[in-house]
Design a protein around this motif. Structure first.
Motif, PDB file in Angstrom:
ATOM      1  N   ALA A  14       0.737  -1.211   0.077  1.00 52.88           N
ATOM      2  CA  ALA A  14      -0.119  -0.056  -0.086  1.00 52.88           C
ATOM      3  C   ALA A  14       0.903   1.030  -0.128  1.00 52.88           C
ATOM      4  O   ALA A  14       0.354   2.291  -0.496  1.00 52.88           O
ATOM      5  CB  ALA A  14      -0.995  -0.231   1.240  1.00 52.88           C
ATOM      6  N   ALA A  15       2.097   0.964   0.932  1.00 51.94           N
ATOM      7  CA  ALA A  15       2.653   2.313   0.645  1.00 51.94           C
ATOM      8  C   ALA A  15       3.578   2.752  -0.458  1.00 51.94           C
ATOM      9  O   ALA A  15       3.783   3.717  -1.034  1.00 51.94           O
ATOM     10  CB  ALA A  15       4.086   2.159   1.743  1.00 51.94           C
ATOM     11  N   CYS A  16       3.904   1.485  -1.333  1.00 53.07           N
ATOM     12  CA  CYS A  16       4.205   1.711  -2.726  1.00 53.07           C
ATOM     13  C   CYS A  16       3.351   2.154  -3.655  1.00 53.07           C
ATOM     14  O   CYS A  16       3.747   3.080  -4.526  1.00 53.07           O
ATOM     15  CB  CYS A  16       4.895   0.317  -3.121  1.00 53.07           C
ATOM     16  SG  CYS A  16       6.381  -0.546  -2.322  1.00 53.07           S
ATOM     17  N   GLU A  17       2.157   1.664  -3.584  1.00 51.08           N
ATOM     18  CA  GLU A  17       1.085   2.191  -4.267  1.00 51.08           C
ATOM     19  C   GLU A  17       0.848   3.822  -4.261  1.00 51.08           C
ATOM     20  O   GLU A  17       0.685   4.402  -5.027  1.00 51.08           O
ATOM     21  CB  GLU A  17      -0.178   1.375  -3.962  1.00 51.08           C
ATOM     22  CG  GLU A  17      -0.453   0.211  -4.698  1.00 51.08           C
ATOM     23  CD  GLU A  17      -1.684  -0.199  -4.565  1.00 51.08           C
ATOM     24  OE1 GLU A  17      -2.529  -0.642  -5.336  1.00 51.08           O
ATOM     25  OE2 GLU A  17      -2.476  -0.227  -3.255  1.00 51.08           O
ATOM     26  N   ARG A  26       7.714   4.098 -11.296  1.00 46.98           N
ATOM     27  CA  ARG A  26       8.890   4.207 -10.356  1.00 46.98           C
ATOM     28  C   ARG A  26       9.332   3.129  -9.927  1.00 46.98           C
ATOM     29  O   ARG A  26       8.716   1.944  -9.914  1.00 46.98           O
ATOM     30  CB  ARG A  26       8.301   4.912  -9.021  1.00 46.98           C
ATOM     31  CG  ARG A  26       9.390   5.359  -7.887  1.00 46.98           C
ATOM     32  CD  ARG A  26       8.877   6.041  -6.994  1.00 46.98           C
ATOM     33  NE  ARG A  26       9.653   5.998  -5.857  1.00 46.98           N
ATOM     34  CZ  ARG A  26       9.484   6.894  -4.691  1.00 46.98           C
ATOM     35  NH1 ARG A  26       8.538   7.215  -4.456  1.00 46.98           N
ATOM     36  NH2 ARG A  26      10.479   6.670  -3.745  1.00 46.98           N
ATOM     37  N   LEU A  27      10.618   2.878  -9.666  1.00 45.54           N
ATOM     38  CA  LEU A  27      11.438   1.813  -9.280  1.00 45.54           C
ATOM     39  C   LEU A  27      11.969   2.007  -7.909  1.00 45.54           C
ATOM     40  O   LEU A  27      12.021   3.150  -7.503  1.00 45.54           O
ATOM     41  CB  LEU A  27      12.601   1.618 -10.061  1.00 45.54           C
ATOM     42  CG  LEU A  27      12.288   1.165 -11.744  1.00 45.54           C
ATOM     43  CD1 LEU A  27      13.790   1.050 -12.303  1.00 45.54           C
ATOM     44  CD2 LEU A  27      11.604   0.108 -11.831  1.00 45.54           C
ATOM     45  N   PHE A  28      11.985   1.080  -7.204  1.00 45.99           N
ATOM     46  CA  PHE A  28      12.066   0.875  -5.713  1.00 45.99           C
ATOM     47  C   PHE A  28      13.250   0.250  -5.627  1.00 45.99           C
ATOM     48  O   PHE A  28      13.364  -1.140  -5.536  1.00 45.99           O
ATOM     49  CB  PHE A  28      10.957   0.635  -4.768  1.00 45.99           C
ATOM     50  CG  PHE A  28       9.464   1.500  -5.018  1.00 45.99           C
ATOM     51  CD1 PHE A  28       9.630   2.234  -4.085  1.00 45.99           C
ATOM     52  CD2 PHE A  28       8.653   0.827  -5.907  1.00 45.99           C
ATOM     53  CE1 PHE A  28       8.466   3.152  -4.073  1.00 45.99           C
ATOM     54  CE2 PHE A  28       7.378   1.771  -6.089  1.00 45.99           C
ATOM     55  CZ  PHE A  28       7.493   2.719  -4.896  1.00 45.99           C
ATOM     56  N   SER A  29      14.455   0.833  -4.876  1.00 46.59           N
ATOM     57  CA  SER A  29      15.540   0.065  -4.541  1.00 46.59           C
ATOM     58  C   SER A  29      15.318  -0.241  -3.001  1.00 46.59           C
ATOM     59  O   SER A  29      14.451   0.005  -2.304  1.00 46.59           O
ATOM     60  CB  SER A  29      16.838   1.156  -4.529  1.00 46.59           C
ATOM     61  OG  SER A  29      16.608   2.055  -3.897  1.00 46.59           O
ATOM     62  N   GLN A  30      16.551  -1.062  -2.422  1.00 42.75           N
ATOM     63  CA  GLN A  30      16.246  -1.532  -1.024  1.00 42.75           C
ATOM     64  C   GLN A  30      16.139  -0.238  -0.268  1.00 42.75           C
ATOM     65  O   GLN A  30      15.371  -0.204   0.951  1.00 42.75           O
ATOM     66  CB  GLN A  30      17.577  -2.333  -0.814  1.00 42.75           C
ATOM     67  CG  GLN A  30      17.472  -2.901   0.807  1.00 42.75           C
ATOM     68  CD  GLN A  30      18.614  -3.796   1.250  1.00 42.75           C
ATOM     69  OE1 GLN A  30      19.163  -4.421   0.421  1.00 42.75           O
ATOM     70  NE2 GLN A  30      18.869  -3.711   2.350  1.00 42.75           N
ATOM     71  N   LEU A  59       3.519  -9.287  -7.368  1.00 44.72           N
ATOM     72  CA  LEU A  59       3.117  -7.908  -7.076  1.00 44.72           C
ATOM     73  C   LEU A  59       4.275  -7.178  -7.492  1.00 44.72           C
ATOM     74  O   LEU A  59       4.211  -5.732  -7.589  1.00 44.72           O
ATOM     75  CB  LEU A  59       2.543  -7.921  -5.662  1.00 44.72           C
ATOM     76  CG  LEU A  59       1.124  -8.499  -5.521  1.00 44.72           C
ATOM     77  CD1 LEU A  59       0.867  -8.793  -4.044  1.00 44.72           C
ATOM     78  CD2 LEU A  59       0.062  -7.971  -6.091  1.00 44.72           C
ATOM     79  N   PHE A  60       5.533  -7.665  -7.202  1.00 42.09           N
ATOM     80  CA  PHE A  60       6.794  -6.883  -7.550  1.00 42.09           C
ATOM     81  C   PHE A  60       7.371  -7.453  -8.716  1.00 42.09           C
ATOM     82  O   PHE A  60       7.502  -8.674  -8.692  1.00 42.09           O
ATOM     83  CB  PHE A  60       7.628  -7.021  -6.340  1.00 42.09           C
ATOM     84  CG  PHE A  60       7.456  -5.906  -4.997  1.00 42.09           C
ATOM     85  CD1 PHE A  60       6.420  -5.112  -5.100  1.00 42.09           C
ATOM     86  CD2 PHE A  60       8.398  -5.806  -4.284  1.00 42.09           C
ATOM     87  CE1 PHE A  60       6.345  -4.053  -4.124  1.00 42.09           C
ATOM     88  CE2 PHE A  60       8.246  -4.895  -3.276  1.00 42.09           C
ATOM     89  CZ  PHE A  60       7.256  -4.068  -3.300  1.00 42.09           C
TER      90      PHE A  60
END
Length: 373
Positions: A14-17, A26-30, A59-60
């Motif tokens: 939900a936070a990524c959404e 958008r891409l998410f790194s660690q 989902l990822f």
């Protein structure tokens, strides 16, 4: 998976959404996932466990870079499609097509990447097509290639050729028509349309003063050397650069130096959209820029720097290329000439006698009257 891990998984997704609202790609790194403050920063092991679960549930989507690994968020509806697939081959094939996006995937590339047999690949593609997960399309670059794309997704302009192709064929008539529109817009906004009569003879009211001639020449010598303007026109062959008849009526003239109102690519695009001449094609600035680049390469228009903007103006038509446009046309631009060779002084028979206040001087020269007419 325990309840705590399940809750953290849902919270992290939900936070990524929420973070992807402004940028869906958008891409998410660690570090980005840690900065969301869902999983404690020190508990890297727990974060890794949750990321693995989200990746397994599709989902990822992992993305590999030279700087490391990142993840792209996949909508839940898209992730559900993977769970509906019945074989590993279908999952792998669909994953490649899904990651290709609007560019699509070539069937031979899919075969090489997965090292599948022809029968297995055809079976997987057929099952995906029946389920309406993918569909086939062809590109303008090579119509014999079997390309696959996600169902319902529009191929990119590179694949379809954009607005310049109709039924996979280059629409040359449409391109030529739009190029003419672009040139006309640039001419209207980047030049001055003069309607003044340009063949009216001007007569100077100033007459040369009488005085003593330098060098002590007699009146008879002067008369023998001096010829009238009519005599010169009879003796000399007619000049091909005369503008008396060619520039009668309306012509287009260049604007003053430093003019900053030349149309930009964005302004030209807006004018074309208002004119509604694009046959319903959704023209964008980058499409019009392609036409402009071609016109610049053909030397029909040229760039003009206007501070931090780039405008365009039409290139002057030369007299040496009368086939480009008729000489009596409104779009004929007054050609450049060399003033040193066309001014009457260059062939004046009494040039040595010309001086201020003398019997021959520029203020009352009849040759200038004829030249300026």
């Amino acid at each position: 998976m325990d309840d705590k891990t399940s809750i953290l998984k849902d919270q992290l997704y939900a936070a990524c959404e929420e973070a992807c609202k402004d940028n869906p790609d958008r891409l998410f790194s660690q570090e980005d996932l840690t900065a969301l403050n869902v999983v404690p920063a020190k508990d890297v092991k727990k974060l890794l466990q949750i990321v693995q679960i989200l990746t397994k549930e599709r989902l990822f989507a992992p993305v590999h870079f030279h700087s490391g690994l990142a993840w792209r968020l996949r909508p839940e509806a898209e992730a559900a499609k993977y769970q509906a697939l019945t074989s590993e081959d279908q999952v792998l094939v669909y994953e490649i097509i899904d990651s290709a996006g609007p560019e699509g995937s070539w069937q031979q590339d899919i075969k090489k990447r997965l090292n599948l047999q022809d029968n297995a690949l055809r079976k997987a593609l057929k099952e995906l097509e029946i389920k309406r997960f993918i569909n086939q399309f062809t590109t303008v670059e090579n119509t014999s290639k079997k390309m696959w794309i996600k169902y319902g997704m529009q191929p990119s302009a590179r694949a379809t050729g954009g607005p310049w192709y109709t039924d996979q064929f280059l629409d040359e008539a449409f391109i030529d028509a739009l190029q003419s529109v672009v040139v006309n817009i640039i001419k209207e906004k980047g030049s001055y349309r003069s309607t003044a009569e340009r063949n009216v003879r001007s007569v100077s009211p100033v007459l040369p003063k009488k005085g003593v001639i330098r060098g002590g020449l007699s009146d008879a010598a002067i008369k023998s050397k001096k010829r009238s303007a009519d005599a010169i026109s009879k003796d000399d062959p007619p000049s091909t650069s005369s503008t008396t008849s060619k520039f009668r009526g309306a012509v287009r003239l260049p604007l003053i130096a430093g003019y900053t109102g030349y149309p930009t690519a964005q302004e030209i695009t807006a004018d074309i959209v208002k004119m509604n001449v694009a046959k319903g094609q959704p023209l964008k600035t980058e499409h019009v820029q392609e036409l402009i680049d071609i016109l610049v390469w053909e030397s029909r228009i040229e760039e003009v720097k206007m501070g931090d903007r780039v405008g365009y103006r039409a290139v002057r038509v030369s007299k040496h290329n009368p086939d480009i446009v008729k000489l009596d046309s409104e779009d004929f631009w007054e050609a450049r000439t060399n003033g040193l060779t066309t001014v009457p002084c260059g062939k004046c028979p009494v040039f040595e006698l010309c001086e201020e206040g003398g019997p021959v001087w520029a203020g009352g020269c009849e040759y200038f009257d004829k030249w300026l007419a």
